[in-house]
Write a protein that holds these residues in place. Sequence first.
Motif, PDB file in Angstrom:
ATOM      1  N   GLU A 298       0.791  -1.206   0.071  1.00  0.00           N
ATOM      2  CA  GLU A 298       0.039  -0.129  -0.008  1.00  0.00           C
ATOM      3  C   GLU A 298       0.682   1.293  -0.046  1.00  0.00           C
ATOM      4  O   GLU A 298       2.122   1.257   0.467  1.00  0.00           O
ATOM      5  N   LYS A 299       0.416   2.231  -0.632  1.00  0.00           N
ATOM      6  CA  LYS A 299       1.096   3.538  -0.249  1.00  0.00           C
ATOM      7  C   LYS A 299       1.345   4.116   0.878  1.00  0.00           C
ATOM      8  O   LYS A 299       0.353   3.861   1.947  1.00  0.00           O
ATOM      9  N   SER A 300       2.041   4.841   1.171  1.00  0.00           N
ATOM     10  CA  SER A 300       2.741   5.549   2.441  1.00  0.00           C
ATOM     11  C   SER A 300       1.263   6.232   3.120  1.00  0.00           C
ATOM     12  O   SER A 300       0.711   6.433   4.148  1.00  0.00           O
TER      13      SER A 300
END
Length: 59
Positions: free
Chosen positions: A43-45
């Motif tokens: 997942e993106k930060s």
Amino acid sequence: MLNPAIGKLINNSESRYQLVLEVAKQARVIAEKNENETDKALEKSVSLAIDKIAEEKGL
């Protein structure tokens, strides 16, 4: 759509600006942590930061 809903996070924050600052700060911490690890996060930060903030606020 992000989970949890952004509307719930905004309602539980002092202001939108404050929420953006919290998410950005947390996202930088997560990104730096993932940069040092060999495994890349799925997942993106920013998504991870939003989830963490929502968890801290009990949403």
